[in-house]
Design a protein around this motif. Sequence first.
Motif, mmCIF file in Angstrom:
data_model
loop_
_atom_site.group_PDB
_atom_site.id
_atom_site.type_symbol
_atom_site.label_atom_id
_atom_site.label_comp_id
_atom_site.label_asym_id
_atom_site.label_seq_id
_atom_site.Cartn_x
_atom_site.Cartn_y
_atom_site.Cartn_z
ATOM 1 N N SER A 148 -14.383 -35.098 17.122
ATOM 2 C CA SER A 148 -13.579 -34.362 16.135
ATOM 3 C C SER A 148 -12.122 -34.288 16.570
ATOM 4 O O SER A 148 -11.841 -34.050 17.745
ATOM 5 N N GLY A 149 -11.235 -34.518 15.602
ATOM 6 C CA GLY A 149 -9.802 -34.446 15.892
ATOM 7 C C GLY A 149 -9.180 -35.808 16.158
ATOM 8 O O GLY A 149 -7.992 -36.004 15.941
ATOM 9 N N ARG A 150 -9.954 -36.766 16.647
ATOM 10 C CA ARG A 150 -9.441 -38.102 16.958
ATOM 11 C C ARG A 150 -9.369 -38.951 15.687
ATOM 12 O O ARG A 150 -10.042 -38.656 14.701
ATOM 13 N N PRO A 151 -8.574 -40.037 15.715
ATOM 14 C CA PRO A 151 -8.581 -40.915 14.543
ATOM 15 C C PRO A 151 -9.989 -41.471 14.295
ATOM 16 O O PRO A 151 -10.718 -41.758 15.249
ATOM 17 N N SER A 152 -10.369 -41.622 13.042
ATOM 18 C CA SER A 152 -11.705 -42.149 12.721
ATOM 19 C C SER A 152 -11.835 -43.587 13.218
ATOM 20 O O SER A 152 -10.863 -44.336 13.233
ATOM 21 N N PRO A 153 -13.050 -43.996 13.629
ATOM 22 C CA PRO A 153 -13.237 -45.350 14.159
ATOM 23 C C PRO A 153 -13.415 -46.381 13.052
ATOM 24 O O PRO A 153 -14.205 -46.191 12.131
ATOM 25 N N THR A 154 -12.681 -47.474 13.155
ATOM 26 C CA THR A 154 -12.821 -48.543 12.162
ATOM 27 C C THR A 154 -13.426 -49.796 12.803
ATOM 28 O O THR A 154 -13.544 -50.817 12.152
ATOM 29 N N ASP A 155 -13.776 -49.702 14.081
ATOM 30 C CA ASP A 155 -14.488 -50.813 14.720
ATOM 31 C C ASP A 155 -15.454 -50.258 15.761
ATOM 32 O O ASP A 155 -15.397 -49.068 16.110
ATOM 33 N N VAL A 156 -16.337 -51.137 16.237
ATOM 34 C CA VAL A 156 -17.395 -50.657 17.138
ATOM 35 C C VAL A 156 -16.820 -50.210 18.482
ATOM 36 O O VAL A 156 -17.327 -49.250 19.086
ATOM 37 N N GLU A 157 -15.732 -50.835 18.926
ATOM 38 C CA GLU A 157 -15.149 -50.454 20.221
ATOM 39 C C GLU A 157 -14.748 -48.966 20.211
ATOM 40 O O GLU A 157 -14.942 -48.251 21.189
ATOM 41 N N SER A 158 -14.172 -48.515 19.089
ATOM 42 C CA SER A 158 -13.752 -47.107 18.997
ATOM 43 C C SER A 158 -14.958 -46.168 19.034
ATOM 44 O O SER A 158 -14.890 -45.078 19.609
ATOM 45 N N CYS A 159 -16.081 -46.590 18.421
ATOM 46 C CA CYS A 159 -17.303 -45.761 18.473
ATOM 47 C C CYS A 159 -17.795 -45.652 19.906
ATOM 48 O O CYS A 159 -18.180 -44.574 20.360
ATOM 49 N N ILE A 160 -17.775 -46.794 20.595
ATOM 50 C CA ILE A 160 -18.256 -46.807 21.984
ATOM 51 C C ILE A 160 -17.389 -45.875 22.833
ATOM 52 O O ILE A 160 -17.891 -45.058 23.606
ATOM 53 N N GLU A 161 -16.071 -45.986 22.613
ATOM 54 C CA GLU A 161 -15.118 -45.156 23.357
ATOM 55 C C GLU A 161 -15.441 -43.660 23.184
ATOM 56 O O GLU A 161 -15.459 -42.901 24.141
ATOM 57 N N ASP A 162 -15.710 -43.254 21.948
ATOM 58 C CA ASP A 162 -15.900 -41.817 21.674
ATOM 59 C C ASP A 162 -17.330 -41.338 21.934
ATOM 60 O O ASP A 162 -17.525 -40.181 22.306
ATOM 61 N N LEU A 163 -18.344 -42.176 21.702
ATOM 62 C CA LEU A 163 -19.709 -41.644 21.619
ATOM 63 C C LEU A 163 -20.712 -42.208 22.611
ATOM 64 O O LEU A 163 -21.856 -41.728 22.680
ATOM 65 N N SER A 164 -20.300 -43.212 23.384
ATOM 66 C CA SER A 164 -21.244 -43.783 24.338
ATOM 67 C C SER A 164 -21.706 -42.699 25.318
ATOM 68 O O SER A 164 -20.890 -41.933 25.834
ATOM 69 N N GLY A 165 -23.020 -42.621 25.531
ATOM 70 C CA GLY A 165 -23.584 -41.591 26.424
ATOM 71 C C GLY A 165 -23.936 -40.303 25.700
ATOM 72 O O GLY A 165 -24.601 -39.437 26.247
ATOM 73 N N LYS A 166 -23.476 -40.189 24.430
ATOM 74 C CA LYS A 166 -23.731 -38.934 23.683
ATOM 75 C C LYS A 166 -24.784 -39.105 22.588
ATOM 76 O O LYS A 166 -25.268 -38.118 22.044
ATOM 77 N N ILE A 167 -25.077 -40.362 22.196
ATOM 78 C CA ILE A 167 -26.014 -40.598 21.091
ATOM 79 C C ILE A 167 -27.002 -41.715 21.470
ATOM 80 O O ILE A 167 -26.775 -42.435 22.447
ATOM 81 N N GLU A 168 -28.070 -41.846 20.677
ATOM 82 C CA GLU A 168 -29.128 -42.803 21.033
ATOM 83 C C GLU A 168 -28.720 -44.257 20.799
ATOM 84 O O GLU A 168 -29.087 -45.136 21.570
ATOM 85 N N TYR A 169 -27.955 -44.519 19.699
ATOM 86 C CA TYR A 169 -27.840 -45.924 19.262
ATOM 87 C C TYR A 169 -26.484 -46.170 18.598
ATOM 88 O O TYR A 169 -26.035 -45.382 17.772
#
Length: 348
Positions: A148-169
Amino acid sequence: MDTKIVIIDENNINQNIINQAGTVIKQGGLVAFPTETVYGLGANALDKIAVEKIFKAKGRPQDNPLIVHVADLNIESLVKEIPFIAKKIMKKYWPGPITLIFDKSDLIPSTTSAGLDTVGIRMPSNIVARKLIEAAGTPIAAPSANISGRPSPTDVESCIEDLSGKIEYILGGDKSTVGLESTIVDCTCTPLCILRPGAITIEMLREIDEHIYIDKNIMSNPKNDFKPKAPGMKYRHYAPKSPVKIICGNLEKTVAKINEIVQTNMGNKKIGIIATDETKNKYPYGTVISLGSRNKPNDVARNLFEVLRSFDDVDVDLILSEAFEEKGIGVAIMNRLKKSAGFDIIKV
Ligand code: AMP
Ligand code: MG
């Protein structure tokens, strides 16, 4: 937690991968996945406990409701009624980047709607998103897949940056084609009201309802008694780590003002500049990144969040951005840009 990261070819979909991700959702887990707007962080929208995990993983305020994503037009069980005018919008713009707000049915847990009696529903056009919803066998609640608060992710790298280790998949696909979150339209009131501008513009929607208007609270400074109808619009959002300032007005004067600020701070502050193809060579100093051509506003929209995020990888103390005309998709671009700047605007 170990996050499984799998990249899927959007042009040659591997159903086994989709089924695997669908099973995670069925079992109450979280999956980040591509949509045409931005990447979403999905959970079973009808499972209160699964949905609570989204708020936790993102650090999302509890009063900020989630959009429910569906794979077809059969949404009767999720809502109390579908007003005639909403049916017209669904027919014309679904699947696509537009969310409609309805009075919710009891099937939608209040955790998903953040305690509201309404629910936002969207049918994405991205094929991976739709196949995932089908495989999960349930509507998927999915806010943007960022902290929350960060720019929304428009590619998979940004998702990995923000959520890796926090979600299942994390299900990775192509870069989002629109790049800005969906237009949100409140269909529970007459005339209809746009709660968040997006790629389906007010001009396009006026062809269906000529009286539709944009919630006036969302383009102005939150300090001025700010009560937007979409709870999420009141939060600082889309923000890179360094502060952003927008220079707004005549383009020549904008370039001159940006150069003046850069020179005044020379040796003192490192400055990033969000420019356009037309102006990028007019800035002799500073770290300059172009959003694309002003003649292609859809490109500017698609690149905006990626450019905002990319300034986190270069060492700058302040980011100066050019502004865009508030018409067509420019309304959505300026809405996101103003929020990323916390409404810090210099008029020239
Ligand atoms: P995100 O999914 O991160 O793009 O955020 C969803 C946005 O939709 C937030 O600004 C929410 O406040 C808004 N939203 C979702 N559901 C509703 C609703 N029922 N009424 C008003 N706004 C909503
Ligand atoms: Mg979001």
